[in-house]
Motif scaffolding. Structure first.
Motif, short mmCIF file in Angstrom:
data_model
loop_
_atom_site.label_atom_id
_atom_site.label_comp_id
_atom_site.label_asym_id
_atom_site.label_seq_id
_atom_site.Cartn_x
_atom_site.Cartn_y
_atom_site.Cartn_z
N GLN A 1 0.83 -1.20 0.00
CA GLN A 1 0.00 0.00 0.00
C GLN A 1 0.87 1.26 0.00
O GLN A 1 1.78 1.41 0.80
N LEU A 2 0.55 2.17 -0.93
CA LEU A 2 1.25 3.45 -1.00
C LEU A 2 0.92 4.30 0.22
O LEU A 2 -0.22 4.32 0.69
N VAL A 3 1.91 5.01 0.73
CA VAL A 3 1.67 5.94 1.83
C VAL A 3 0.84 7.12 1.34
O VAL A 3 -0.06 7.59 2.03
N PHE A 4 1.13 7.58 0.11
CA PHE A 4 0.38 8.70 -0.48
C PHE A 4 -0.18 8.23 -1.83
O PHE A 4 0.59 7.92 -2.74
N SER A 5 -1.49 8.19 -1.93
CA SER A 5 -2.12 7.76 -3.18
C SER A 5 -3.29 8.67 -3.51
O SER A 5 -3.73 9.46 -2.67
N ASN A 6 -3.81 8.55 -4.72
CA ASN A 6 -4.95 9.38 -5.12
C ASN A 6 -6.27 8.71 -4.72
O ASN A 6 -6.28 7.68 -4.04
N GLU A 7 -7.38 9.27 -5.18
CA GLU A 7 -8.69 8.76 -4.80
C GLU A 7 -8.95 7.35 -5.33
O GLU A 7 -9.82 6.64 -4.83
N ASN A 8 -8.21 6.94 -6.35
CA ASN A 8 -8.33 5.59 -6.89
C ASN A 8 -7.29 4.64 -6.31
O ASN A 8 -7.11 3.53 -6.80
N ASN A 9 -6.62 5.11 -5.26
CA ASN A 9 -5.56 4.36 -4.59
C ASN A 9 -4.44 3.98 -5.56
O ASN A 9 -3.86 2.89 -5.48
N GLU A 10 -4.14 4.90 -6.46
CA GLU A 10 -3.04 4.73 -7.40
C GLU A 10 -2.04 5.85 -7.14
O GLU A 10 -2.23 6.67 -6.25
N PHE A 11 -0.97 5.88 -7.94
CA PHE A 11 0.06 6.90 -7.76
C PHE A 11 -0.55 8.30 -7.73
O PHE A 11 -1.38 8.64 -8.58
N LEU A 12 -0.12 9.08 -6.78
CA LEU A 12 -0.51 10.49 -6.71
C LEU A 12 0.27 11.24 -7.79
O LEU A 12 1.49 11.09 -7.91
N GLN A 13 -0.42 12.05 -8.57
CA GLN A 13 0.25 12.81 -9.62
C GLN A 13 1.28 13.76 -9.00
O GLN A 13 0.96 14.48 -8.04
N PRO A 14 2.51 13.80 -9.51
CA PRO A 14 3.55 14.67 -8.95
C PRO A 14 3.19 16.15 -8.97
O PRO A 14 3.78 16.94 -8.24
N THR A 15 2.21 16.54 -9.79
CA THR A 15 1.80 17.95 -9.84
C THR A 15 0.90 18.32 -8.66
O THR A 15 0.73 19.49 -8.36
#
Length: 389
Positions: free
Chosen positions: A297-311
């Protein structure tokens, strides 16, 4: 019985709308593969010029003097080189390099006959790049790599880029110009920033910037962290990967910038904040239908539990800076902040280098130089205060 095929001269239009002529001619059978050999010639300004070249080429073929040239232009060489280059670098590096060639090098050199390129041609384009590009040396270096490849493959004997004189861009100094602001916070500025961010209804953002400031890790490293990288028993974080942007703008996991993993000790406050975030993440994402108890599990993810966009962190940061009228800083500036605060706390250069994962101590020293400038100011202030007693 020899085989003959008709060659037709055709007109075509270049990207700049210039009309040119080309032809494709049959050259016989390749004795190595048994396949038919064809060669194409293009770039003729007139149909008469194309006809003369075609007649000369047919004469060479009939006399057995023709040796098919697999590549003719710089672009042809580039297509061969880039296949090999892609196998030697990270995907993100390849994407950046591809952009340099697409935007700067191929538009300038692509249509040149490789054997006709000389130092005058190369010098002219290097000068042009120097006039409009900050990183013109990088562009020249990549352009030269392709010609080096042509030399190794025997298409030409020397690389004219090796003889180019590199322009020196003198820094213009205008009286009255203000110095560029430093891209790091003082201890007081950092505390003010974190206090402001903590007031917002965005705990994820607060945790991320707390971590960046107190760990010194790169943004891409933080966004690639999984919970199994964090050891709450020993208060350590293992940094062994980073996210980056690859082909088709997709995010992927790669090694750290230096390719070397490192384990760093963390302060108790930041670890407590991370532990609180882990619990809140579990609750927040369970409501979204995701089980965040998985090992990867990512510590920081987006609403879809995928990679958070670097922007995304940059948008969070800009919102806080604007809302609370704080000093300007970039996301990467929190890495510099961590580095400068370590120096102010008396940590040695080698320890700082290891903690931040700098492969070259000079990178660490460059930040150290900023801190020592501040120390000089404090030194004269102390002297002034002493003398006024």
């Amino acid at each position: 019985m020899s085989k003959t095929k008709n060659s037709v001269i055709k007109m075509y239009t270049k990207k700049n709308n210039e009309k040119c002529y080309m032809f494709k001619v049959y050259c016989g059978i390749d004795p190595l593969t048994g396949k038919e050999i064809y060669t194409t010639r293009r770039g003729f300004k007139t149909k008469r010029e194309a006809n003369l070249a075609l007649a000369e080429l047919k004469l060479q073929i009939s006399k057995g003097e023709f040796r098919k040239q697999c590549v003719e232009t710089y672009a042809d060489i580039y297509k061969l080189w880039v296949v090999q280059y892609e196998k030697t670098v990270e995907e993100s590096t390849f994407v950046k390099t591809y952009g340099i060639f697409k935007n700067h090098i191929l538009p300038a050199l692509g249509e040149y006959k490789i054997e006709k390129m000389n130092v005058e041609v190369c010098q002219r384009h290097v000068d042009e790049w120097a006039d409009k590009l900050k990183k013109f040396r990088t562009v020249k270096s990549y352009a030269s790599k392709v010609v080096d490849f042509a030399v190794k493959r025997g298409y030409i004997t020397t690389n004219p880029f090796k003889l180019v004189e590199m322009p020196k861009k003198l820094k213009k100094i205008n009286i009255g110009d203000e110095e560029e602001p430093e891209n790091f916070y003082t201890k007081e500025q950092l505390n003010e920033f974190l206090n402001c961010l903590e007031k917002e209804n965005n705990f994820k953002a607060f945790v991320l910037f707390q971590l960046l400031a107190y760990s010194g890790m790169r943004k891409g490293e933080a966004l690639a962290l999984t919970w199994r990288d964090i050891n709450f028993t020993t208060n350590e974080i293992r940094i062994n990967k980073a996210i980056s942007r690859g082909k088709n703008n997709a995010l992927y996991v790669k090694t750290t910038k230096t390719g070397i993993a490192r384990t760093i000790k963390m302060d108790l406050k930041t670890m407590a904040i991370l532990k609180k975030w882990k619990k809140q993440q579990r609750e927040d994402y369970l409501a979204l239908g995701f089980n965040t108890s998985q090992p990867k599990q990512l510590v920081f993810s987006n609403e879809n539990n995928e990679f958070l966009q670097p922007t995304k962190p940059r948008k969070w940061l800009q919102h806080i800076l604007t809302k609370y009228n704080l000093a300007t800083i970039t996301t990467h500036g929190f890495r510099h902040t961590h580095c400068s605060l370590l120096f102010e706390a008396g940590v040695g250069i080698k320890e700082v280098q290891d903690r931040l994962g700098h492969s070259d101590v000079q990178t660490t020293l460059n930040i150290y130089a900023h801190v020592t400038e501040k120390a000089k100011d404090e030194a004269i202030n102390k002297l002034e205060n002493f003398m006024s007693l």
